[in-house]
Write a protein that holds these residues in place. Structure first.
Motif, PDB file in Angstrom:
ATOM      1  N   VAL A  82     -18.721   1.056  -2.758  1.00 20.45           N
ATOM      2  CA  VAL A  82     -19.080  -0.090  -2.140  1.00 20.45           C
ATOM      3  C   VAL A  82     -17.920  -0.409  -1.040  1.00 20.45           C
ATOM      4  O   VAL A  82     -16.988   0.005  -1.109  1.00 20.45           O
ATOM      5  N   PRO A  83     -18.474  -1.004   0.083  1.00 19.24           N
ATOM      6  CA  PRO A  83     -17.541  -1.284   1.245  1.00 19.24           C
ATOM      7  C   PRO A  83     -16.148  -1.832   0.809  1.00 19.24           C
ATOM      8  O   PRO A  83     -15.285  -1.493   1.588  1.00 19.24           O
ATOM      9  N   SER A  84     -16.128  -2.747  -0.140  1.00 17.42           N
ATOM     10  CA  SER A  84     -15.051  -3.626  -0.449  1.00 17.42           C
ATOM     11  C   SER A  84     -13.924  -2.299  -1.184  1.00 17.42           C
ATOM     12  O   SER A  84     -12.820  -2.751  -1.223  1.00 17.42           O
ATOM     13  N   GLN A  85     -14.429  -1.154  -1.195  1.00 16.38           N
ATOM     14  CA  GLN A  85     -13.326  -0.119  -1.701  1.00 16.38           C
ATOM     15  C   GLN A  85     -12.929   0.527  -0.492  1.00 16.38           C
ATOM     16  O   GLN A  85     -11.949   1.768  -0.798  1.00 16.38           O
ATOM     17  N   THR A  86     -13.024   0.053   0.668  1.00 14.21           N
ATOM     18  CA  THR A  86     -12.372   0.740   1.697  1.00 14.21           C
ATOM     19  C   THR A  86     -10.864   0.262   1.576  1.00 14.21           C
ATOM     20  O   THR A  86     -10.553  -0.828   1.588  1.00 14.21           O
ATOM     21  N   SER A  87     -10.121   1.362   1.681  1.00 10.36           N
ATOM     22  CA  SER A  87      -8.628   1.042   1.534  1.00 10.36           C
ATOM     23  C   SER A  87      -7.855   2.452   1.560  1.00 10.36           C
ATOM     24  O   SER A  87      -8.588   3.383   1.809  1.00 10.36           O
ATOM     25  N   VAL A  88      -6.583   2.381   1.597  1.00 11.46           N
ATOM     26  CA  VAL A  88      -5.782   3.633   1.438  1.00 11.46           C
ATOM     27  C   VAL A  88      -5.366   3.496   0.018  1.00 11.46           C
ATOM     28  O   VAL A  88      -4.876   2.653  -0.580  1.00 11.46           O
ATOM     29  N   TYR A  89      -5.515   4.693  -0.735  1.00  9.20           N
ATOM     30  CA  TYR A  89      -5.254   5.148  -2.024  1.00  9.20           C
ATOM     31  C   TYR A  89      -4.100   5.804  -2.210  1.00  9.20           C
ATOM     32  O   TYR A  89      -3.947   6.891  -1.720  1.00  9.20           O
ATOM     33  N   PHE A  90      -3.167   5.420  -3.057  1.00 10.21           N
ATOM     34  CA  PHE A  90      -1.904   6.041  -3.237  1.00 10.21           C
ATOM     35  C   PHE A  90      -1.748   6.307  -4.722  1.00 10.21           C
ATOM     36  O   PHE A  90      -1.899   5.659  -5.690  1.00 10.21           O
ATOM     37  N   CYS A  91      -1.347   7.747  -4.954  1.00 13.65           N
ATOM     38  CA  CYS A  91      -1.247   8.125  -6.444  1.00 13.65           C
ATOM     39  C   CYS A  91       0.355   8.193  -6.386  1.00 13.65           C
ATOM     40  O   CYS A  91       1.011   8.673  -5.505  1.00 13.65           O
ATOM     41  N   ALA A  92       0.883   7.898  -7.629  1.00 16.74           N
ATOM     42  CA  ALA A  92       2.306   8.069  -7.883  1.00 16.74           C
ATOM     43  C   ALA A  92       2.676   8.521  -9.316  1.00 16.74           C
ATOM     44  O   ALA A  92       1.685   8.719 -10.073  1.00 16.74           O
ATOM     45  N   GLN A 102       9.177   5.548  -9.244  1.00 22.39           N
ATOM     46  CA  GLN A 102       7.837   5.909  -9.096  1.00 22.39           C
ATOM     47  C   GLN A 102       7.899   6.600  -7.598  1.00 22.39           C
ATOM     48  O   GLN A 102       8.387   6.200  -6.749  1.00 22.39           O
ATOM     49  N   TYR A 103       7.431   7.794  -7.682  1.00 19.41           N
ATOM     50  CA  TYR A 103       7.249   8.752  -6.595  1.00 19.41           C
ATOM     51  C   TYR A 103       5.747   8.689  -5.948  1.00 19.41           C
ATOM     52  O   TYR A 103       4.870   9.061  -6.715  1.00 19.41           O
ATOM     53  N   PHE A 104       5.520   8.670  -4.766  1.00 22.50           N
ATOM     54  CA  PHE A 104       4.212   8.536  -4.053  1.00 22.50           C
ATOM     55  C   PHE A 104       3.518   9.642  -3.314  1.00 22.50           C
ATOM     56  O   PHE A 104       4.595  10.362  -2.662  1.00 22.50           O
ATOM     57  N   GLY A 105       2.564   9.851  -3.652  1.00 21.86           N
ATOM     58  CA  GLY A 105       1.799  10.801  -2.744  1.00 21.86           C
ATOM     59  C   GLY A 105       1.401  10.465  -1.425  1.00 21.86           C
ATOM     60  O   GLY A 105       1.778   9.194  -1.048  1.00 21.86           O
ATOM     61  N   PRO A 106       1.041  11.091  -0.441  1.00 16.89           N
ATOM     62  CA  PRO A 106       0.767  10.790   1.113  1.00 16.89           C
ATOM     63  C   PRO A 106      -0.327   9.837   1.132  1.00 16.89           C
ATOM     64  O   PRO A 106      -0.292   9.181   2.105  1.00 16.89           O
ATOM     65  N   GLY A 107      -1.133   9.656   0.245  1.00 25.54           N
ATOM     66  CA  GLY A 107      -2.272   8.767   0.376  1.00 25.54           C
ATOM     67  C   GLY A 107      -3.680   9.270   0.853  1.00 25.54           C
ATOM     68  O   GLY A 107      -3.494  10.291   1.226  1.00 25.54           O
TER      69      GLY A 107
ATOM     70  N   GLN B  36      10.798   1.792   1.240  1.00 22.49           N
ATOM     71  CA  GLN B  36      10.514   1.742   2.542  1.00 22.49           C
ATOM     72  C   GLN B  36       9.080   2.464   2.872  1.00 22.49           C
ATOM     73  O   GLN B  36       9.007   3.550   2.318  1.00 22.49           O
ATOM     74  N   GLN B  37       8.596   2.028   3.932  1.00 19.22           N
ATOM     75  CA  GLN B  37       7.169   2.633   4.109  1.00 19.22           C
ATOM     76  C   GLN B  37       7.008   2.525   5.751  1.00 19.22           C
ATOM     77  O   GLN B  37       6.840   1.528   6.460  1.00 19.22           O
ATOM     78  N   HIS B  38       6.936   3.721   6.183  1.00 22.32           N
ATOM     79  CA  HIS B  38       6.704   3.954   7.433  1.00 22.32           C
ATOM     80  C   HIS B  38       5.147   3.961   7.813  1.00 22.32           C
ATOM     81  O   HIS B  38       4.343   4.316   6.937  1.00 22.32           O
ATOM     82  N   ALA B  39       4.832   3.452   8.885  1.00 19.09           N
ATOM     83  CA  ALA B  39       3.385   3.296   9.176  1.00 19.09           C
ATOM     84  C   ALA B  39       2.564   4.665   8.881  1.00 19.09           C
ATOM     85  O   ALA B  39       3.312   5.648   9.527  1.00 19.09           O
ATOM     86  N   GLY B  40       1.581   4.708   8.265  1.00 19.43           N
ATOM     87  CA  GLY B  40       0.820   5.660   7.873  1.00 19.43           C
ATOM     88  C   GLY B  40       1.347   6.359   6.857  1.00 19.43           C
ATOM     89  O   GLY B  40       0.834   7.632   6.598  1.00 19.43           O
ATOM     90  N   GLU B  41       2.538   6.293   6.233  1.00 14.81           N
ATOM     91  CA  GLU B  41       3.264   6.944   5.257  1.00 14.81           C
ATOM     92  C   GLU B  41       3.100   6.363   3.898  1.00 14.81           C
ATOM     93  O   GLU B  41       2.831   5.206   3.673  1.00 14.81           O
ATOM     94  N   ALA B  42       3.658   7.130   3.152  1.00 11.11           N
ATOM     95  CA  ALA B  42       3.767   6.729   1.564  1.00 11.11           C
ATOM     96  C   ALA B  42       5.024   5.705   1.401  1.00 11.11           C
ATOM     97  O   ALA B  42       6.113   6.263   2.110  1.00 11.11           O
ATOM     98  N   PRO B  43       5.091   4.954   0.522  1.00  5.15           N
ATOM     99  CA  PRO B  43       6.228   4.545   0.203  1.00  5.15           C
ATOM    100  C   PRO B  43       7.125   5.287  -0.166  1.00  5.15           C
ATOM    101  O   PRO B  43       7.072   6.103  -0.990  1.00  5.15           O
ATOM    102  N   THR B  44       8.503   5.166   0.054  1.00  2.55           N
ATOM    103  CA  THR B  44       9.699   5.915  -0.415  1.00  2.55           C
ATOM    104  C   THR B  44      10.748   5.008  -1.106  1.00  2.55           C
ATOM    105  O   THR B  44      11.309   3.941  -0.496  1.00  2.55           O
ATOM    106  N   PHE B  45      11.421   5.294  -2.133  1.00  4.08           N
ATOM    107  CA  PHE B  45      12.276   4.704  -2.901  1.00  4.08           C
ATOM    108  C   PHE B  45      13.516   4.385  -2.334  1.00  4.08           C
ATOM    109  O   PHE B  45      14.200   5.398  -1.637  1.00  4.08           O
TER     110      PHE B  45
END
Lengths: 113, 109
Positions: A82-92, A102-107, B36-45
């Motif tokens: 649905v349109p409300s699911q428009t977002s940036v999704y991050f996996c960690a 927690q360490y994050f993926g690029p999104g 910290q999160q730079h624009a368009g990037e992932a958060p970093t600890f």
């Protein structure tokens, strides 16, 4: 060592379509998470998994499902977008569900039209 | 309800010092994180505080007062590359992270 990878990088999707966002980590972390990030709001937890074979609901789970068949992979599925699911999704991921970092993926940037 | 408050945007000059504040009200407390999160990037600890006091790590320091529900991130000798959003997050009694909306830091030469 790649850390955490996500695919696709971005996607435009028609409303009503099914979509799976992929997440893979090579750090042998036990816990994994899916967040969405919307402008003006903090990261919001969708689903999490403390260890392979288990999953739990976060703050905003409706419309999303996850599975954790093994340690490395944690896909997120939108059954009928649905349109409300428009977002940036991050996996960690983190070593455990506790107070570990927690360490994050690029999104994945998802647009639902 | 659970709430994390931090300023939406701050501006500082290259070479100066800036302090980014974070106040929180959560159900339980198992530590506070800064990312910290730079624009368009992932958060970093950046840092983790669980006890009261100051944690110093190079140009960055983080302070916590659990009794006041307050933390700050101090950035010294600002560089242009420090232009980013800084996210405050608290781990609640369920070991889930509650995130603030972030503070966008703009560095001017």
């Amino acid at each position: 060592i790649a850390g955490i990878t996500q695919a696709p990088t971005s996607q435009i999707l028609a409303a009503g379509r099914r979509m799976t966002l992929r997440c893979t980590q090579d750090m042998r972390h036990n816990a994994m998470y899916w967040y969405r990030q919307d402008l003006g709001l903090g990261l919001r937890l969708i689903h999490y998994s403390n260890t392979a074979g288990t999953t739990g609901k976060g703050e905003v789970p409706d419309g999303y499902s996850v599975s954790r068949a093994n340690t490395d992979d944690f896909p997120l599925t939108l059954a009928s977008a649905v349109p409300s699911q428009t977002s940036v999704y991050f996996c960690a991921s983190s070593d455990s569900q506790g107070s570990d970092t927690q360490y994050f993926g690029p999104g994945t940037r998802l647009t639902v039209l | 309800g659970q709430n994390i408050d931090q300023p939406t945007e701050m501006t500082a000059t290259e070479g100066a010092i800036v302090q980014i504040n974070c106040t929180y009200q959560t159900s339980g407390f198992n530590g506070l994180f800064w990312y910290q999160q730079h624009a368009g990037e992932a958060p970093t600890f950046l840092s983790y505080n669980v006890l009261d006091g100051l944690e110093e790590k190079g140009r960055f320091s983080s302070f916590l007062s659990r009794s006041k529900g307050y933390s700050y991130l101090l950035l010294k000798e600002l560089q242009m590359k420090d232009s980013a959003s800084y996210l405050c997050a608290v781990m609640d009694s369920n070991y889930q992270l509650i995130w603030g909306a972030g503070t966008k830091l703009i560095i001017k030469p």
